[in-house]
Design a protein around this motif. Structure first.
Motif, PDB file in Angstrom:
ATOM      1  N   TYR A 149       3.462  29.633 -10.327  1.00  0.00           N
ATOM      2  CA  TYR A 149       3.585  31.080 -10.176  1.00  0.00           C
ATOM      3  C   TYR A 149       2.245  31.745  -9.842  1.00  0.00           C
ATOM      4  N   PRO A 150       1.664  31.476  -8.676  1.00  0.00           N
ATOM      5  CA  PRO A 150       0.381  32.111  -8.326  1.00  0.00           C
ATOM      6  C   PRO A 150       0.489  33.628  -8.207  1.00  0.00           C
ATOM      7  N   GLY A 151       1.646  34.128  -7.732  1.00  0.00           N
ATOM      8  CA  GLY A 151       1.824  35.571  -7.621  1.00  0.00           C
ATOM      9  C   GLY A 151       1.796  36.254  -8.974  1.00  0.00           C
ATOM     10  N   ARG A 152       2.433  35.642  -9.947  1.00  0.00           N
ATOM     11  CA  ARG A 152       2.446  36.212 -11.292  1.00  0.00           C
ATOM     12  C   ARG A 152       1.067  36.125 -11.938  1.00  0.00           C
ATOM     13  N   LEU A 188       6.132  38.437 -20.396  1.00  0.00           N
ATOM     14  CA  LEU A 188       6.916  39.097 -19.356  1.00  0.00           C
ATOM     15  C   LEU A 188       6.779  38.414 -17.993  1.00  0.00           C
ATOM     16  N   LEU A 189       5.600  37.881 -17.700  1.00  0.00           N
ATOM     17  CA  LEU A 189       5.350  37.345 -16.361  1.00  0.00           C
ATOM     18  C   LEU A 189       5.675  35.868 -16.209  1.00  0.00           C
ATOM     19  N   GLU A 195      13.382  28.635 -16.954  1.00  0.00           N
ATOM     20  CA  GLU A 195      13.194  29.191 -15.622  1.00  0.00           C
ATOM     21  C   GLU A 195      12.056  28.516 -14.863  1.00  0.00           C
ATOM     22  N   ALA A 196      11.529  27.448 -15.422  1.00  0.00           N
ATOM     23  CA  ALA A 196      10.294  26.881 -14.886  1.00  0.00           C
ATOM     24  C   ALA A 196      10.438  26.263 -13.503  1.00  0.00           C
ATOM     25  N   HIS A 197      11.707  26.102 -13.016  1.00  0.00           N
ATOM     26  CA  HIS A 197      11.885  25.466 -11.720  1.00  0.00           C
ATOM     27  C   HIS A 197      12.342  26.451 -10.657  1.00  0.00           C
TER      28      HIS A 197
END
Length: 200
Positions: A149-152, A188-189, A195-197
């Protein structure tokens, strides 16, 4: 008007809960002798935040204490790993001072980047640790989330920077709104295993 009143109540309720949570974090950190209380207190903080987000209201102190005890050893294994790595990176920074020009910037910036990655990984272990995961599995899970999750991660950095600005201009909020906000951002992020995949 009713909707506005409900919103005001909700905001005030969360501000009060977060203030209580930061006081709990400080208290339990001190109970662990300072440095050895930071990571288990943070794991317990994350666990209680997740309960509140799920609209469950356990007794704060009893719940916090239960998670704190359960995660104490694993959390401190993560802490010791983080501490050793940061010491090694500190030596690397000291070594980089011997270089000049582009080599200095290369070594220094690379070390700072790695240090930030180590600290972020440590922060992301609090979520799995709050679920009772052992240190090794928690670190693997944290690294997985960090890479997935680089965006998060950028959103987290922006939120952290905003918190620093708020503390800079209103230092009085530090005892009530500091660590709890950082941990709220991670909850939250960054999702846990379920949901890790699903990268976004």
């Amino acid at each position: 008007m009713k909707g506005t009143g409900n919103l005001i109540y909700l905001v005030c309720d969360w501000l009060m809960r977060l203030a209580i949570l930061n006081v709990l974090w400080i208290t339990f950190t001190l109970m662990g002798g300072g440095v050895f209380g930071i990571f288990p207190a943070s794991a317990a903080c994350v666990a209680l935040l997740k309960e509140w987000i799920a609209d469950r209201r356990p007794h704060p102190v009893a719940f916090y204490w239960d998670v704190y005890k359960r995660s104490f050893l694993s959390a401190n294994v993560v802490f010791l790993c983080t501490f050793v790595l940061m010491i090694l990176l500190g030596f690397n920074i000291y070594t980089s001072l011997q270089f000049t020009g582009v080599w200095f910037y290369l070594f220094f910036s690379g070390t700072v980047f790695l240090g930030a990655g180590v600290l972020m990984t440590a922060i992301l272990t609090f979520n799995p640790l709050s679920h009772g995961m052992k240190a090794k599995e928690a670190l693997k899970n944290a690294l997985h989330l960090l890479l997935l999750y680089p965006g998060r991660l950028l959103s987290f950095i922006a939120g952290f920077a905003l918190l620093l600005v708020c503390i800079r201009f209103i230092p009085g909020i530090l005892p009530l709104y500091s660590v709890n906000i950082i941990l709220l951002l991670t909850v939250l992020l960054f999702p846990f295993q379920q949901e890790a995949h699903k990268p976004v």
